[in-house]
Design a protein around this motif. Structure first.
Motif, PDB file in Angstrom:
ATOM      1  N   TRP A 180      53.988  32.163  33.128  1.00  0.00           N
ATOM      2  CA  TRP A 180      54.367  30.983  33.912  1.00  0.00           C
ATOM      3  C   TRP A 180      53.244  30.580  34.868  1.00  0.00           C
ATOM      4  O   TRP A 180      52.914  29.405  34.989  1.00  0.00           O
ATOM      5  CB  TRP A 180      55.651  31.309  34.685  1.00  0.00           C
ATOM      6  CG  TRP A 180      56.171  30.163  35.467  1.00  0.00           C
ATOM      7  CD1 TRP A 180      56.814  29.074  34.985  1.00  0.00           C
ATOM      8  CD2 TRP A 180      56.078  29.982  36.875  1.00  0.00           C
ATOM      9  NE1 TRP A 180      57.137  28.218  36.010  1.00  0.00           N
ATOM     10  CE2 TRP A 180      56.694  28.767  37.186  1.00  0.00           C
ATOM     11  CE3 TRP A 180      55.542  30.734  37.911  1.00  0.00           C
ATOM     12  CZ2 TRP A 180      56.775  28.284  38.479  1.00  0.00           C
ATOM     13  CZ3 TRP A 180      55.630  30.261  39.192  1.00  0.00           C
ATOM     14  CH2 TRP A 180      56.241  29.044  39.467  1.00  0.00           C
ATOM     15  N   VAL A 181      52.636  31.561  35.535  1.00  0.00           N
ATOM     16  CA  VAL A 181      51.536  31.281  36.456  1.00  0.00           C
ATOM     17  C   VAL A 181      50.330  30.734  35.696  1.00  0.00           C
ATOM     18  O   VAL A 181      49.666  29.794  36.148  1.00  0.00           O
ATOM     19  CB  VAL A 181      51.163  32.550  37.255  1.00  0.00           C
ATOM     20  CG1 VAL A 181      49.873  32.344  38.030  1.00  0.00           C
ATOM     21  CG2 VAL A 181      52.279  32.937  38.199  1.00  0.00           C
ATOM     22  N   LEU A 182      50.035  31.287  34.531  1.00  0.00           N
ATOM     23  CA  LEU A 182      48.905  30.797  33.741  1.00  0.00           C
ATOM     24  C   LEU A 182      49.139  29.376  33.244  1.00  0.00           C
ATOM     25  O   LEU A 182      48.200  28.581  33.155  1.00  0.00           O
ATOM     26  CB  LEU A 182      48.637  31.739  32.567  1.00  0.00           C
ATOM     27  CG  LEU A 182      47.945  33.056  32.932  1.00  0.00           C
ATOM     28  CD1 LEU A 182      47.877  33.966  31.718  1.00  0.00           C
ATOM     29  CD2 LEU A 182      46.570  32.793  33.492  1.00  0.00           C
ATOM     30  N   ARG A 183      50.379  29.024  32.910  1.00  0.00           N
ATOM     31  CA  ARG A 183      50.671  27.643  32.503  1.00  0.00           C
ATOM     32  C   ARG A 183      50.420  26.670  33.643  1.00  0.00           C
ATOM     33  O   ARG A 183      49.834  25.610  33.454  1.00  0.00           O
ATOM     34  CB  ARG A 183      52.112  27.531  32.014  1.00  0.00           C
ATOM     35  CG  ARG A 183      52.314  28.053  30.638  1.00  0.00           C
ATOM     36  CD  ARG A 183      53.714  27.797  30.176  1.00  0.00           C
ATOM     37  NE  ARG A 183      53.943  28.440  28.893  1.00  0.00           N
ATOM     38  CZ  ARG A 183      55.114  28.634  28.365  1.00  0.00           C
ATOM     39  NH1 ARG A 183      56.200  28.232  28.996  1.00  0.00           N
ATOM     40  NH2 ARG A 183      55.230  29.219  27.197  1.00  0.00           N
ATOM     41  N   TRP A 184      50.902  27.011  34.842  1.00  0.00           N
ATOM     42  CA  TRP A 184      50.676  26.120  35.974  1.00  0.00           C
ATOM     43  C   TRP A 184      49.207  26.042  36.355  1.00  0.00           C
ATOM     44  O   TRP A 184      48.715  24.990  36.747  1.00  0.00           O
ATOM     45  CB  TRP A 184      51.513  26.569  37.180  1.00  0.00           C
ATOM     46  CG  TRP A 184      52.870  25.981  37.111  1.00  0.00           C
ATOM     47  CD1 TRP A 184      54.019  26.616  36.775  1.00  0.00           C
ATOM     48  CD2 TRP A 184      53.206  24.612  37.339  1.00  0.00           C
ATOM     49  NE1 TRP A 184      55.059  25.736  36.786  1.00  0.00           N
ATOM     50  CE2 TRP A 184      54.585  24.492  37.129  1.00  0.00           C
ATOM     51  CE3 TRP A 184      52.483  23.486  37.689  1.00  0.00           C
ATOM     52  CZ2 TRP A 184      55.254  23.291  37.267  1.00  0.00           C
ATOM     53  CZ3 TRP A 184      53.150  22.287  37.835  1.00  0.00           C
ATOM     54  CH2 TRP A 184      54.517  22.202  37.623  1.00  0.00           C
ATOM     55  N   GLN A 185      48.506  27.142  36.216  1.00  0.00           N
ATOM     56  CA  GLN A 185      47.081  27.125  36.486  1.00  0.00           C
ATOM     57  C   GLN A 185      46.353  26.233  35.482  1.00  0.00           C
ATOM     58  O   GLN A 185      45.444  25.492  35.830  1.00  0.00           O
ATOM     59  CB  GLN A 185      46.513  28.533  36.441  1.00  0.00           C
ATOM     60  CG  GLN A 185      45.037  28.595  36.763  1.00  0.00           C
ATOM     61  CD  GLN A 185      44.494  30.006  36.666  1.00  0.00           C
ATOM     62  OE1 GLN A 185      45.216  30.946  36.315  1.00  0.00           O
ATOM     63  NE2 GLN A 185      43.228  30.150  36.978  1.00  0.00           N
ATOM     64  N   GLY A 186      46.769  26.276  34.228  1.00  0.00           N
ATOM     65  CA  GLY A 186      46.169  25.410  33.208  1.00  0.00           C
ATOM     66  C   GLY A 186      46.471  23.941  33.457  1.00  0.00           C
ATOM     67  O   GLY A 186      45.636  23.072  33.205  1.00  0.00           O
ATOM     68  N   ASP A 232      44.333  22.761  36.408  1.00  0.00           N
ATOM     69  CA  ASP A 232      42.888  22.816  36.195  1.00  0.00           C
ATOM     70  C   ASP A 232      42.467  21.639  35.318  1.00  0.00           C
ATOM     71  O   ASP A 232      42.027  21.796  34.185  1.00  0.00           O
ATOM     72  CB  ASP A 232      42.511  24.142  35.531  1.00  0.00           C
ATOM     73  CG  ASP A 232      41.015  24.373  35.528  1.00  0.00           C
ATOM     74  OD1 ASP A 232      40.339  23.746  36.350  1.00  0.00           O
ATOM     75  OD2 ASP A 232      40.542  25.170  34.698  1.00  0.00           O
ATOM     76  N   SER A 233      42.616  20.446  35.868  1.00  0.00           N
ATOM     77  CA  SER A 233      42.244  19.237  35.130  1.00  0.00           C
ATOM     78  C   SER A 233      41.735  18.191  36.115  1.00  0.00           C
ATOM     79  O   SER A 233      41.792  18.371  37.327  1.00  0.00           O
ATOM     80  CB  SER A 233      43.451  18.700  34.359  1.00  0.00           C
ATOM     81  OG  SER A 233      44.468  18.323  35.262  1.00  0.00           O
ATOM     82  N   GLU A 234      41.247  17.094  35.562  1.00  0.00           N
ATOM     83  CA  GLU A 234      40.673  16.046  36.412  1.00  0.00           C
ATOM     84  C   GLU A 234      41.724  15.308  37.227  1.00  0.00           C
ATOM     85  O   GLU A 234      41.487  14.942  38.367  1.00  0.00           O
ATOM     86  CB  GLU A 234      39.896  15.051  35.550  1.00  0.00           C
ATOM     87  CG  GLU A 234      38.619  15.617  34.989  1.00  0.00           C
ATOM     88  CD  GLU A 234      37.832  14.564  34.230  1.00  0.00           C
ATOM     89  OE1 GLU A 234      38.061  13.363  34.480  1.00  0.00           O
ATOM     90  OE2 GLU A 234      37.008  14.949  33.409  1.00  0.00           O
ATOM     91  N   TRP A 235      42.913  15.075  36.626  1.00  0.00           N
ATOM     92  CA  TRP A 235      43.921  14.325  37.367  1.00  0.00           C
ATOM     93  C   TRP A 235      44.402  15.103  38.586  1.00  0.00           C
ATOM     94  O   TRP A 235      44.682  14.518  39.627  1.00  0.00           O
ATOM     95  CB  TRP A 235      45.118  13.959  36.479  1.00  0.00           C
ATOM     96  CG  TRP A 235      45.999  15.124  36.153  1.00  0.00           C
ATOM     97  CD1 TRP A 235      45.906  15.955  35.090  1.00  0.00           C
ATOM     98  CD2 TRP A 235      47.096  15.602  36.938  1.00  0.00           C
ATOM     99  NE1 TRP A 235      46.871  16.929  35.149  1.00  0.00           N
ATOM    100  CE2 TRP A 235      47.626  16.724  36.280  1.00  0.00           C
ATOM    101  CE3 TRP A 235      47.687  15.185  38.123  1.00  0.00           C
ATOM    102  CZ2 TRP A 235      48.698  17.441  36.764  1.00  0.00           C
ATOM    103  CZ3 TRP A 235      48.763  15.899  38.612  1.00  0.00           C
ATOM    104  CH2 TRP A 235      49.260  17.009  37.935  1.00  0.00           C
ATOM    105  N   SER A 236      44.472  16.425  38.474  1.00  0.00           N
ATOM    106  CA  SER A 236      44.924  17.204  39.629  1.00  0.00           C
ATOM    107  C   SER A 236      43.864  17.231  40.727  1.00  0.00           C
ATOM    108  O   SER A 236      44.199  17.286  41.900  1.00  0.00           O
ATOM    109  CB  SER A 236      45.289  18.619  39.207  1.00  0.00           C
ATOM    110  OG  SER A 236      44.150  19.293  38.715  1.00  0.00           O
ATOM    111  N   ASP A 237      42.594  17.167  40.332  1.00  0.00           N
ATOM    112  CA  ASP A 237      41.534  17.105  41.343  1.00  0.00           C
ATOM    113  C   ASP A 237      41.565  15.792  42.114  1.00  0.00           C
ATOM    114  O   ASP A 237      41.124  15.733  43.256  1.00  0.00           O
ATOM    115  CB  ASP A 237      40.165  17.274  40.689  1.00  0.00           C
ATOM    116  CG  ASP A 237      39.944  18.693  40.180  1.00  0.00           C
ATOM    117  OD1 ASP A 237      40.665  19.596  40.640  1.00  0.00           O
ATOM    118  OD2 ASP A 237      39.055  18.874  39.326  1.00  0.00           O
ATOM    119  N   ARG A 238      42.085  14.753  41.489  1.00  0.00           N
ATOM    120  CA  ARG A 238      42.178  13.460  42.169  1.00  0.00           C
ATOM    121  C   ARG A 238      43.485  13.286  42.921  1.00  0.00           C
ATOM    122  O   ARG A 238      43.529  12.650  43.957  1.00  0.00           O
ATOM    123  CB  ARG A 238      42.033  12.326  41.143  1.00  0.00           C
ATOM    124  CG  ARG A 238      40.630  12.174  40.605  1.00  0.00           C
ATOM    125  CD  ARG A 238      40.521  10.922  39.766  1.00  0.00           C
ATOM    126  NE  ARG A 238      41.477  10.894  38.677  1.00  0.00           N
ATOM    127  CZ  ARG A 238      41.211  11.219  37.416  1.00  0.00           C
ATOM    128  NH1 ARG A 238      40.001  11.591  37.101  1.00  0.00           N
ATOM    129  NH2 ARG A 238      42.132  11.155  36.487  1.00  0.00           N
TER     130      ARG A 238
END
Length: 114
Positions: A4-10, A13-19
């Motif tokens: 579950w933690v690895l799914r949320w981390q994945g 870990d993308s461009e939309w989340s950085d914005r």
């Protein structure tokens, strides 16, 4: 739990989340800070610094020299050389000066997160 933690981390870990994530966090922090500062002013428990800044902006808005009598007989511009108070004093035409000061402070602290 690890999956579950690895799914949320994945997902994060993308461009939309950085914005999106920093700006949404800054917006939430701005709302919290603005509500806390409004509650502090409404309770008439404001600080001496807020009173001095309010007096300085009122003096500038009405065309007087910004000599503060609340704390000491010092000039507002001699303390920090804050020329931002001149455009901010124009906000006194539209909104109360304390509200403008607290809005600007909350916005500056929230944008600093980004």
């Amino acid at each position: 739990m690890d999956v579950w933690v690895l799914r949320w981390q994945g997902r994060l870990d993308s461009e939309w989340s950085d914005r999106v994530v920093p700006w949404s966090f800054a917006l939430g922090l701005f709302v919290i800070l603005e509500l806390l500062s409004a509650a502090k002013v409404r309770s008439l428990d404001g600080t001496v610094d807020l009173a001095a800044a309010t007096q300085g902006l009122w003096l500038i808005h009405n065309g007087y020299e910004p000599i503060l009598t609340v704390t000491t007989d010092a000039n507002l511009l001699a303390q920090q050389l804050a020329f931002i108070v001149y455009p901010l004093s124009l906000a006194g035409n539209v909104v109360p000066i304390q509200g403008a000061l607290l809005f600007l402070q909350s916005a500056a602290l929230a944008v600093a997160v980004v």
